[in-house]
Scaffold this motif. Structure first.
Motif, PDB file in Angstrom:
ATOM      1  N   TRP A  43       0.969  -1.349   0.001  1.00  0.00           N
ATOM      2  CA  TRP A  43      -0.163   0.096   0.189  1.00  0.00           C
ATOM      3  C   TRP A  43       0.833   1.353   0.035  1.00  0.00           C
ATOM      4  O   TRP A  43       1.714   1.215   0.816  1.00  0.00           O
ATOM      5  CB  TRP A  43      -0.809   0.017   1.038  1.00  0.00           C
ATOM      6  N   PRO A  50      -4.258   6.843  -1.166  1.00  0.00           N
ATOM      7  CA  PRO A  50      -3.550   5.425  -1.062  1.00  0.00           C
ATOM      8  C   PRO A  50      -3.651   4.393  -2.565  1.00  0.00           C
ATOM      9  O   PRO A  50      -4.851   4.525  -2.949  1.00  0.00           O
ATOM     10  CB  PRO A  50      -4.297   4.607   0.231  1.00  0.00           C
ATOM     11  N   LEU A  52      -3.213   0.730  -4.053  1.00  0.00           N
ATOM     12  CA  LEU A  52      -2.576  -0.821  -3.902  1.00  0.00           C
ATOM     13  C   LEU A  52      -1.884  -1.321  -4.975  1.00  0.00           C
ATOM     14  O   LEU A  52      -2.153  -0.963  -6.097  1.00  0.00           O
ATOM     15  CB  LEU A  52      -3.925  -1.759  -3.844  1.00  0.00           C
ATOM     16  N   THR A 165      -9.381   2.884   0.937  1.00  0.00           N
ATOM     17  CA  THR A 165      -8.459   1.371   1.254  1.00  0.00           C
ATOM     18  C   THR A 165      -9.583   0.614   1.908  1.00  0.00           C
ATOM     19  O   THR A 165      -9.329   0.225   3.069  1.00  0.00           O
ATOM     20  CB  THR A 165      -7.639   1.878   2.043  1.00  0.00           C
TER      21      THR A 165
END
Length: 178
Positions: A43, A50, A52, A165
């Motif tokens: 992350w 954020p 991934l 997230t």
């Protein structure tokens, strides 16, 4: 005569080390590393978002994903009404803003309802020729498209609370792959 044999692919450990080197070089802060049986990745924080970065088990690509999950029940109901009514104008605009020539998007579905979206782009760090430019381009693409998608949703739905997230569910492959 040229050999038809492909150059060897990098190992998981080589790719992890490569990405660990490249991420700070493009100004991205690593928030968390993970390595589980089914996946490994990071992350990271790109600007205020954020992101991934994940390698699903037994694949030779890495997914760069910008996840948007709606937290406001009224907004979720409103969004799903557009799908139920098959509002073609809305669905066209939604698809247009969440799609680019360099990325795709999927809906995050929970309990039969759309609760968000994931903008994603695959990169190929296992393969020869992968560069820091490929990583930077993928990050810029998903954040740019995701940010425009958020602006579109807010223009239609009004101000809303977003969770970038979302936690993975306890069972199944997770919201990114539904």
């Amino acid at each position: 005569m040229k050999s038809s044999q492909s150059p060897p692919l990098k190992s998981k450990e080589e790719v992890q080390a490569l990405l660990e080197d490249y991420l700070p070089a493009v100004g991205v802060e690593v928030l968390r590393r993970f390595d589980k049986d089914e996946t490994w990745g990071f992350w990271v924080k790109y600007g205020e978002f954020p992101i991934l970065i994940e390698n699903p088990k037994d694949t030779r690509y890495v997914v760069v994903a910008f996840q948007i999950t709606l937290s406001d029940e009224a907004v979720i109901i409103n969004l799903n009404e557009f799908y139920e009514k098959q509002d073609r104008a809305f669905l066209f605009e939604l698809t247009r803003v969440f799609t680019s020539p360099h990325s795709g998007f999927i809906r995050i579905i929970e309990g039969g309802r759309v609760i968000g979206f994931t903008v994603l782009r695959n990169i190929y760090p296992f393969h020869p020729g992968f560069t820091i430019k490929d990583l930077d381009s993928a990050l810029q693409t998903v954040v740019g498209v995701g940010d425009v998608g958020i602006a579109f949703l807010q223009s239609v739905m009004g101000q809303m609370v977003l969770d970038h997230t979302p936690p993975r569910p306890a069972t199944g492959p997770g919201p990114m792959f539904e």
